[in-house]
Scaffold this active site. Structure first.
Site, PDB file in Angstrom:
ATOM      1  N   PRO A 155       9.200  20.238 -17.461  1.00 32.11           N
ATOM      2  CG  PRO A 155      10.931  18.802 -16.823  1.00 32.11           C
ATOM      3  CD  PRO A 155       9.990  19.841 -16.272  1.00 32.11           C
ATOM      4  CG  ASP A 156       7.306  17.285 -23.800  1.00 27.27           C
ATOM      5  OD1 ASP A 156       6.410  16.602 -23.270  1.00 27.27           O
ATOM      6  OD2 ASP A 156       7.558  17.265 -25.018  1.00 27.27           O
ATOM      7  CB  ILE A 157      10.873  14.360 -19.375  1.00 30.94           C
ATOM      8  CG1 ILE A 157      10.624  15.025 -18.020  1.00 30.94           C
ATOM      9  CG2 ILE A 157      11.943  15.128 -20.163  1.00 30.94           C
ATOM     10  CD1 ILE A 157      11.828  14.994 -17.089  1.00 30.94           C
ATOM     11  CE  LYS A 186       7.892  13.835 -25.122  1.00 31.01           C
ATOM     12  NZ  LYS A 186       6.452  14.060 -25.084  1.00 31.01           N
ATOM     13  CG  ASN A 220       9.568  17.833 -28.267  1.00 31.10           C
ATOM     14  OD1 ASN A 220       9.839  17.982 -29.448  1.00 31.10           O
ATOM     15  ND2 ASN A 220       8.379  18.123 -27.767  1.00 31.10           N
TER      16      ASN A 220
END
Length: 309
Positions: free
Chosen positions: A80-82, A142, A144
């Site tokens: 995941p984009d974290i 974070k 997105n």
């Protein structure tokens, strides 16, 4: 075109010194005023950005550099984009791209982490030959930006983020590396005045560029920001990421005063449907014959990379 491709192959095989590459982004902005950037998330996509050219009306059009996206880097790793992918892993991706390309690189640095950690990050990227890092003015876990207010996201105070910029700038050895502040005010529905106030403060803190981000599809927010930003007495290069307002052309963006346009995730997004289609075809037909038209010939893939013959 053949001569152009041969020249590119020669440049890649020779490589490029980190200091030459690091300086390239500032030089292009100064000389041409505008540059288009496309995402790369591994060596192969880096080669696509490096080599892809078209000729139209006696003009050769190409990408000026690469955007190493945290979203694409994470997604390519199945994560995941974290900010889950650590900096060592991201540096490995950058090195893979650098080994086979010569164009300037802008790194998506997410929030940059703690200010004390960011100092070391920018020093490492500067040493590698990266041209710039973009850091966004959010804190905490974070998420997105295109989720907007649909998920919990917290924006740093102006003072906190300005201090982060200032500390990062002081850690640099050269004047070549750019620290670019990404403003999330429009994403988080904080309003135009907040975005403009932050832009002025971040420039004063030493930011070498401003990225204004918006998920509003008409592009009206971006147009309004650009119009007001261009009236700043102290102005630095302006970056936009036209993912949601992609009907606006580069010419329009240039006329609005944009210096860098970033196509932030398009190679990854275009590759995924093609790969799924090939996988489904093999399952459906119990053979790979039907994928022939979806795939490049095996001889071409064997000779795609120089030195693989």
């Amino acid at each position: 075109m053949i001569k152009d491709n041969v020249r590119v192959e020669e440049n890649i095989s020779k490589g490029i010194m980190p200091e030459t590459r690091r300086k390239a982004l500032k030089r292009i902005i100064k000389e041409e005023g505008f540059i288009r950037i496309l995402e790369a998330h591994n060596g192969l996509t880096g080669l696509i950005v490096e080599k892809t050219k078209i000729r139209r009306d006696n003009e050769v059009k190409e990408f000026g550099g690469m955007w190493v996206s945290s979203l694409c880097d994470s997604t390519a790793k199945g994560k995941p984009d974290i900010e889950l992918v650590d900096f060592t892993s991201r540096t490995n991706t950058i090195n893979d791209i650098m080994e086979v390309t010569t164009k300037p690189i802008i790194v998506d640095g997410d929030t940059g982490g703690e200010a004390e950690h960011l100092k070391f990050t920018v020093k490492t990227l500067e040493r590698l030959g990266v041209s710039a890092i973009v850091i966004e003015d959010k804190v905490g876990l974070k998420k997105n930006s295109l989720f907007g207010v649909d998920v919990s996201q917290t924006q740093a105070s102006i003072e906190e983020f300005s201090n982060k910029i200032s500390l990062a700038k002081k850690s640099l050895i050269t004047d070549d590396f750019m620290i670019i502040a990404r403003i999330e005010s429009l994403i988080l529905e904080k309003g135009m005045d907040d975005a403009l106030e932050r832009a002025k403060a971040y420039i004063e803190a030493g930011s070498d560029g401003i990225m204004i981000h918006s998920r509003e599809s008409s592009g009206d927010e971006i147009k309004e920001f650009c119009n007001k930003y261009n009236k700043f007495e102290n102005r630095v290069p302006l970056l936009v990421v036209p993912t949601t307002y992609n009907h606006i052309s580069e010419k329009e963006l240039k006329d609005m005063g944009v210096n860098i346009v970033v196509y932030a995730n398009h190679l990854l997004r275009s590759a995924y449907p093609a790969m799924v289609k090939a996988a489904e075809s093999i399952l459906d037909n119990e053979r790979s014959f039907e994928t022939n038209d979806l795939c490049m010939p095996i001889k071409e893939i064997l000779t795609l990379i120089p030195g693989g013959e």
